[in-house]
Write a protein that holds these residues in place. Sequence first.
Motif, mmCIF file in Angstrom:
data_model
loop_
_atom_site.group_PDB
_atom_site.id
_atom_site.type_symbol
_atom_site.label_atom_id
_atom_site.label_comp_id
_atom_site.label_asym_id
_atom_site.label_seq_id
_atom_site.Cartn_x
_atom_site.Cartn_y
_atom_site.Cartn_z
ATOM 1 N N ASN A 150 0.758 -1.125 -0.072
ATOM 2 C CA ASN A 150 -0.156 -0.022 -0.048
ATOM 3 C C ASN A 150 0.839 1.247 -0.208
ATOM 4 O OD1 ASN A 150 -2.354 -1.497 -0.045
ATOM 5 N ND2 ASN A 150 -2.774 -1.401 2.175
ATOM 6 N N ILE A 153 2.202 1.594 -3.630
ATOM 7 C CA ILE A 153 0.948 2.052 -4.342
ATOM 8 C C ILE A 153 0.865 3.448 -4.110
ATOM 9 C CG2 ILE A 153 -1.410 1.832 -4.804
ATOM 10 C CD1 ILE A 153 -0.923 -1.049 -4.391
ATOM 11 N N THR A 154 0.819 4.075 -3.048
ATOM 12 C CA THR A 154 0.465 5.345 -2.732
ATOM 13 C C THR A 154 1.679 6.450 -3.243
ATOM 14 O OG1 THR A 154 -0.509 4.975 -0.616
ATOM 15 C CG2 THR A 154 0.082 7.211 -0.756
ATOM 16 N N ILE A 156 3.687 5.620 -5.980
ATOM 17 C CA ILE A 156 3.712 5.409 -7.265
ATOM 18 C C ILE A 156 2.424 6.243 -7.704
ATOM 19 C CG2 ILE A 156 2.986 4.015 -9.022
ATOM 20 C CD1 ILE A 156 4.830 1.746 -7.602
ATOM 21 N N THR A 157 1.079 6.289 -6.994
ATOM 22 C CA THR A 157 0.032 7.069 -7.266
ATOM 23 C C THR A 157 0.534 8.596 -7.222
ATOM 24 O OG1 THR A 157 -1.454 5.270 -6.510
ATOM 25 C CG2 THR A 157 -2.381 7.522 -6.939
ATOM 26 N N LYS A 158 0.990 8.932 -6.190
ATOM 27 C CA LYS A 158 1.495 10.442 -6.026
ATOM 28 C C LYS A 158 2.523 10.741 -7.079
ATOM 29 C CE LYS A 158 0.580 10.839 -1.177
ATOM 30 N NZ LYS A 158 1.216 11.236 0.237
ATOM 31 N N GLU A 160 2.707 9.476 -10.174
ATOM 32 C CA GLU A 160 2.013 9.728 -11.459
ATOM 33 C C GLU A 160 1.131 10.977 -11.399
ATOM 34 O OE1 GLU A 160 1.213 8.617 -15.103
ATOM 35 O OE2 GLU A 160 2.625 7.712 -13.803
ATOM 36 N N ALA A 161 0.693 11.473 -10.413
ATOM 37 C CA ALA A 161 -0.166 12.391 -10.529
ATOM 38 C C ALA A 161 0.841 13.784 -10.495
ATOM 39 C CB ALA A 161 -0.925 12.637 -9.071
#
Length: 183
Positions: A150, A153-154, A156-158, A160-161
């Motif tokens: 998690n 993922i967090t 990577i998501t940040k 990517e944003a």
Amino acid sequence: MIRTQEETQGLRDKFSELVKEMIAEGEAALKLEGRLQKLRDAERELQIQQANRRTEINLLRQVVKDETKTFEERQEALNKAREIQKVLSDEELRVAKERVDIITKQLALGENLEEDEQKLADAKTALAEVEVERSKRNIKFITEQNLLNNQQITIITKLEATRRKGLQAATKLENCLLYTSDA
């Protein structure tokens, strides 16, 4: 006289069978005593292993929680800790099963006191506790794995944003530069 010879032979046969049975029980008891001594040695060794391995596992868990380490380093530490725990749990389970087996076979050899029955009940309870603890430790590793996943993922998501925002800003800047140079 014939009847007496037959009776005597019958008594000899019964006595011979009784002696054979006693010898077999004695040999079985000796084997069990040898297994019990090996078990005691294994339990002492296991106590030392548990102390050393738990220290090693706790140090690896500190690496897993260290957010300054890479995800690969943290994952490697978690995998190593899990493997060490698995080996340790397997040995704990083997030793507990061996104790139950030895006590069960000892009880099968002869007259049993209430105390002997209690030893078996205690050994079975200890075996069940080892299995429960093993399950709890596995759940803890799964939870740590999920937490690590998690976190990854967090991040990577940040990232990517942030990359998308950077691309949008660059596109906007490029458009502004194109429109201002056309004018």
